[in-house]
Design an enzyme around this catalytic site. Structure first.
Site, mmCIF file in Angstrom:
data_model
loop_
_atom_site.group_PDB
_atom_site.id
_atom_site.type_symbol
_atom_site.label_atom_id
_atom_site.label_comp_id
_atom_site.label_asym_id
_atom_site.label_seq_id
_atom_site.Cartn_x
_atom_site.Cartn_y
_atom_site.Cartn_z
ATOM 1 N N LYS A 405 -24.255 34.601 -29.742
ATOM 2 C CA LYS A 405 -24.040 35.690 -28.783
ATOM 3 C C LYS A 405 -25.029 36.826 -29.062
ATOM 4 O O LYS A 405 -25.584 37.416 -28.130
ATOM 5 C CB LYS A 405 -22.588 36.177 -28.835
ATOM 6 C CG LYS A 405 -21.596 35.159 -28.202
ATOM 7 C CD LYS A 405 -20.252 35.760 -27.928
ATOM 8 C CE LYS A 405 -19.166 34.772 -27.505
ATOM 9 N NZ LYS A 405 -19.306 34.123 -26.217
ATOM 10 N N HIS A 448 -13.434 39.600 -19.513
ATOM 11 C CA HIS A 448 -12.762 38.366 -19.927
ATOM 12 C C HIS A 448 -12.152 37.691 -18.704
ATOM 13 O O HIS A 448 -11.166 38.167 -18.147
ATOM 14 C CB HIS A 448 -11.681 38.715 -20.969
ATOM 15 C CG HIS A 448 -10.884 37.552 -21.438
ATOM 16 N ND1 HIS A 448 -9.605 37.677 -21.915
ATOM 17 C CD2 HIS A 448 -11.172 36.237 -21.515
ATOM 18 C CE1 HIS A 448 -9.148 36.481 -22.248
ATOM 19 N NE2 HIS A 448 -10.082 35.595 -22.009
HETATM 20 P P1 NAI Z 1 -18.715 25.786 -22.778
HETATM 21 O O1 NAI Z 1 -18.968 25.100 -24.046
HETATM 22 O O2 NAI Z 1 -18.162 25.039 -21.631
HETATM 23 O O3 NAI Z 1 -20.049 26.479 -22.263
HETATM 24 C C1 NAI Z 1 -20.947 27.179 -23.064
HETATM 25 C C2 NAI Z 1 -22.327 27.016 -22.465
HETATM 26 O O4 NAI Z 1 -23.204 27.874 -23.134
HETATM 27 C C3 NAI Z 1 -22.884 25.601 -22.602
HETATM 28 O O5 NAI Z 1 -23.343 25.156 -21.339
HETATM 29 C C4 NAI Z 1 -24.038 25.773 -23.565
HETATM 30 O O6 NAI Z 1 -25.110 24.874 -23.312
HETATM 31 C C5 NAI Z 1 -24.427 27.203 -23.311
HETATM 32 N N1 NAI Z 1 -25.137 27.775 -24.435
HETATM 33 C C6 NAI Z 1 -24.822 27.702 -25.746
HETATM 34 N N2 NAI Z 1 -25.725 28.370 -26.473
HETATM 35 C C7 NAI Z 1 -26.627 28.866 -25.628
HETATM 36 C C8 NAI Z 1 -27.802 29.635 -25.779
HETATM 37 N N3 NAI Z 1 -28.220 30.023 -26.978
HETATM 38 N N4 NAI Z 1 -28.489 29.978 -24.688
HETATM 39 C C9 NAI Z 1 -28.064 29.597 -23.459
HETATM 40 N N5 NAI Z 1 -26.960 28.866 -23.264
HETATM 41 C C10 NAI Z 1 -26.253 28.492 -24.327
HETATM 42 O O7 NAI Z 1 -17.768 27.027 -23.155
HETATM 43 P P2 NAI Z 1 -16.806 27.882 -22.226
HETATM 44 O O8 NAI Z 1 -15.468 27.339 -22.314
HETATM 45 O O9 NAI Z 1 -17.450 28.077 -20.916
HETATM 46 O O10 NAI Z 1 -16.765 29.271 -23.002
HETATM 47 C C11 NAI Z 1 -17.824 30.182 -22.983
HETATM 48 C C12 NAI Z 1 -17.353 31.532 -23.473
HETATM 49 O O11 NAI Z 1 -16.255 31.945 -22.667
HETATM 50 C C13 NAI Z 1 -16.830 31.555 -24.886
HETATM 51 O O12 NAI Z 1 -17.151 32.792 -25.457
HETATM 52 C C14 NAI Z 1 -15.337 31.433 -24.725
HETATM 53 O O13 NAI Z 1 -14.636 31.983 -25.801
HETATM 54 C C15 NAI Z 1 -15.130 32.250 -23.482
HETATM 55 N N6 NAI Z 1 -13.917 31.967 -22.724
HETATM 56 C C16 NAI Z 1 -13.470 30.694 -22.565
HETATM 57 C C17 NAI Z 1 -12.325 30.437 -21.849
HETATM 58 C C18 NAI Z 1 -11.865 29.052 -21.666
HETATM 59 O O14 NAI Z 1 -10.749 28.861 -21.149
HETATM 60 N N7 NAI Z 1 -12.630 28.054 -22.011
HETATM 61 C C19 NAI Z 1 -11.549 31.532 -21.229
HETATM 62 C C20 NAI Z 1 -12.145 32.828 -21.383
HETATM 63 C C21 NAI Z 1 -13.267 33.016 -22.133
#
Ligand code: NAI
Length: 709
Positions: A405, A448
């Protein structure tokens, strides 16, 4: 407010036109004026027929709830008011001359009940208009004839779900259901209404139920009716566990009403309606689901004196589940979206999510190919930070990892104007800490979102220690732009929603460790009014993730970390048994590819149930009170500032039972003093997590409640 006019052909037009309101609503004043107009038309022999319509874009939106709450304080008076309204509508029905509703736009609740009392209903072809009886969604029932006229018109099996679920439909769907009689081009609405009045209407103005030999289609004493009511009751109970008295009352109104004549039916309805208005459930639902959500949507807590920010272009970092969902929401609101991921393939996949949702809409005839092309044209999938230039806001939704992040924050900020806002969608990491990676922490904020973003209406906006008022105000403008309901909270581990929601799941796991039978925990969770049992929720969230969050907190907090009762359960499930949750097909439940989930039989071996099981009432209390106590702590710690935000966030964020009004309203409903006493007892039996915070004790001592004012 109500215009009245009679033309040369003897057609009277009664026009709802509340100039000082955004929509026409029914309150004491407007109804008195409407009543005058109706009787004038009935009594005037020169009037051959009557059009009821509206001068605003909507027809009539229903009852004025502020007025309704005030007037229903005195039940006897409320009943008299209800009888009077029923009489007015009944007099329209028996006027001896035709009345037609010319429905130019949305007609809901009492607004649609006016139409039901008319002899014909013609709607303008306006796909945005909504027609229905949504009272059930705020703990009430249609109290101006809806539960009697709709079943008589379209039959019990079609009317019951409309009323019980408070469904709103567009004019064409309403026509298909028989709820209205005609849909015409908006420009022809009044001329069609006139033509009917002067033609067919002259002979056709006695309602079927005022004709000899009428029988309610599918009445309770017919074989089909008996079937519908038996199945309906069973389904209702399976869904609501008797938590919503208004739903039960609706069933009774329709059941009893179909066995008697319409006038008796209307009296039955009035009685049940007034019973609804006196219920704590309706008061809770009206307060939170109507007023508090309304205030949140109007940005009541937006810092003043900050000019409104308009948005045209935003960036999203991480095109995974959340990033893709946010891209959908923003592009749906017409914003350009730069969707960045570490590979082009991942970014494209994120964009494809919007394409998929649009395909579903096209299939449901809610969008066209042209809409799809236009919206997809707004989303630019990329791997290049250069593309972020010109974005007014960037939201990161990359992996939940501080280092990653921090890295994307720096790279993005390098491309942005100094005024741009940077937001994190983290679900657990404190915003103030994440802002350390930012060169302009005043512009750093938490946004969020909830999963799935296209369905979940809430955004929790988190203020870091250095977030400026201006950034908060502008972030709220963004929430409004993409039609989400914002609540505002201060920074803390888990913020408000994740923190309090977690207590429900944790309590369930703790009970499991104590030897409470898993089926009992799950069933009682739903009986308490939660959408899903705590063990099933843990599986959804993933046990692995819950385990990881605890390990991270342990690392971050060191000696200050307090273990909870769920830890041994998570350790065993994740580390020893490898049952990490739904995504792996196994957690507390088994998820067979071809069937419904089932509680894993192995739980009995690893968490043997005690021979003596707790009373249902005690399990309900544990699962619900723990969420309210934790919310009180959030209020005391100023994590949540506005009690309305706490209530709205709990219902919209994780499905806290609406009939309880939200986590704060729940304390008021129980009563602060009894709530504190009960929590003290529970703290002795189950542990200090139930101990009421000082804030609650002081309120109890002073006899205060949260919403008294
Ligand atoms: P996810 O794993 O589905 O998506 C994350 C994405 O970020 C992936 O496509 C990945 O390739 C990309 N990524 C990773 N490192 C990167 C980088 N250095 N540069 C560019 N892209 C990069 O995860 P998800 O579930 O979408 O979660 C994302 C964020 O949202 C996290 O912080 C999570 O805590 C938060 N969140 C998740 C919820 C959920 O229900 N899954 C609900 C609310 C927040």
């Amino acid at each position: 407010m109500i215009d009245y006019n009679v033309d040369g052909d003897g057609v009277a037009t009664i026009t709802w036109n509340m100039a000082d309101r955004p929509m026409n609503v029914m309150n004491g004043e407007s109804l008195a004026a409407f009543r005058d107009a109706v009787y004038r038309a009935i009594q005037d022999k020169a009037v051959k027929g009557v059009i009821i319509t509206s001068a605003k874009s909507d027809f009539v939106a229903g009852a004025d709830l502020v007025n309704l709450l005030k007037e229903s304080k005195d039940a006897a008076k409320a009943l008299q008011n209800s009888f009077a309204l029923q009489k007015l509508f009944r007099d329209i029905e028996k006027a001896g001359k035709p009345f037609v509703a010319a429905m130019n736009g949305t007609a809901l609740g009492g607004g649609y009940e006016i139409c039901l009392a008319c002899h014909r209903r013609i709607a303008a072809d306006n796909p945005k208009a909504l027609i229905g009886l949504p009272e059930a969604t705020i703990g009430l029932l249609p109290g101006a004839g809806g539960t009697q006229r709709l079943p008589r018109m379209i039959g019990v099996s079609k009317a019951l779900p409309m009323i019980l679920e408070g469904k709103k439909v567009d004019p064409k769907t309403a026509l298909g259901l028989g709820m209205i009689d005609e849909v015409v081009a908006p420009g022809e609405l009044l001329s069609r209404a006139r033509a009917w009045l002067l033609g067919d209407g002259q002979h056709n103005h006695v309602k079927p139920w005022d004709q000899k030999g009428f029988r309610v289609p599918e009445a309770a004493n017919t074989p089909k009716g008996a079937q519908v009511f038996t199945a309906g009751n069973a389904m209702l109970h399976a869904k609501t566990f008797g938590n919503y008295p208004n739903a039960q009352y609706i069933m009774s109104c329709v059941y009893e009403g179909t066995l008697v004549d319409i006038d008796t039916g209307l009296k039955i309805e009035s009685r049940y309606f007034v019973a609804c208005t006196q219920s704590k459930e309706a008061r809770n639902m009206i307060r939170s689901l109507f007023f508090s959500i309304g205030e949140a949507n109007k940005l009541a807590n937006r810092p003043k004196n900050v000019p409104t920010q308009t948005y045209t272009r935003i960036g999203i970092l991480g095109a995974g589940m959340m990033g893709a969902g946010i891209a959908w929401a923003a592009s749906s609101a017409g914003l350009q979206v730069v969707l960045l991921d570490s590979t082009q393939e991942a970014a494209e996949k994120g964009k494809a999510y919007t394409a998929g949702l649009l395909d579903k809409r096209i299939k449901a005839k809610r969008a066209s190919e042209a809409d799809k092309e236009k919206q997809l044209g707004l989303i630019k999938p990329t791997t290049s930070y250069d593309d972020l230039k010109g974005c007014e806001l960037v939201i990161e939704a990359v992996f939940e990892d501080r280092a990653i992040k921090a890295d994307v924050t720096k790279k993005a900020e390098a491309q942005l104007e100094p005024t741009a806002i940077f937001a994190s969608n983290t679900s657990t990491l404190p915003i103030t800490g994440l802002a350390e990676a930012s060169a302009r922490p005043a512009n750093f904020i938490g946004l969020h979102f909830f999963s799935p973003v296209d369905k979940m209406p809430l955004v929790e906006i988190i203020r870091g220690r250095q977030t400026s008022d201006e950034t908060l105000a502008r972030a709220m403008d963004f929430a409004k732009k993409i039609r989400k309901t914002p609540i505002v909270v201060n920074d803390s581990r888990g913020f408000y929603t994740s923190r309090v929601f977690a207590t429900y799941v944790t309590e369930g796991l703790t009970m499991l460790a104590e030897g409470v039978a898993p089926a009992l925990i799950e069933n009682v969770g739903r009986m308490a009014g939660m959408p899903v049992g705590p063990l099933a929720l843990a599986d959804e969230v993933s046990l692995e993730l819950m385990h990881r969050v605890r390990s991270q907190a342990k690392k971050d907090l060191g000696a200050a970390y307090k273990a909870d009762g769920s830890e041994p359960v998570l350790q065993l499930m994740v580390e020893k048994l490898g049952r990490i949750g739904k995504k792996a097909g196994k957690g507390f439940y088994d998820y067979p590819a071809d069937g419904r989930k089932r509680l894993w039989p192995g739980l009995a071996q690893h968490f043997p149930a005690k021979p003596e099981q707790p009373a249902l009432e005690d399990v309900i209390k544990r699962l619900i009170y723990i969420q309210s106590v934790e919310t009180a702590r959030c209020l005391e710690e100023k994590v949540v500032i506005d009690i309305r935000d706490a209530d709205v966030g709990s219902i919209m964020g994780w499905g806290f039972p609406p009939f309880r009004g939200g986590t704060v309203s729940n304390i008021d409903t129980v009563g602060v003093t009894p709530f504190v006493a009960e929590c003290d007892k529970m703290a002795q039996v189950y542990g200090p997590r139930f101990a009421p915070p000082k804030l609650l004790r002081e309120m109890a001592e002073q006899g205060r409640s949260f919403y008294a004012a």
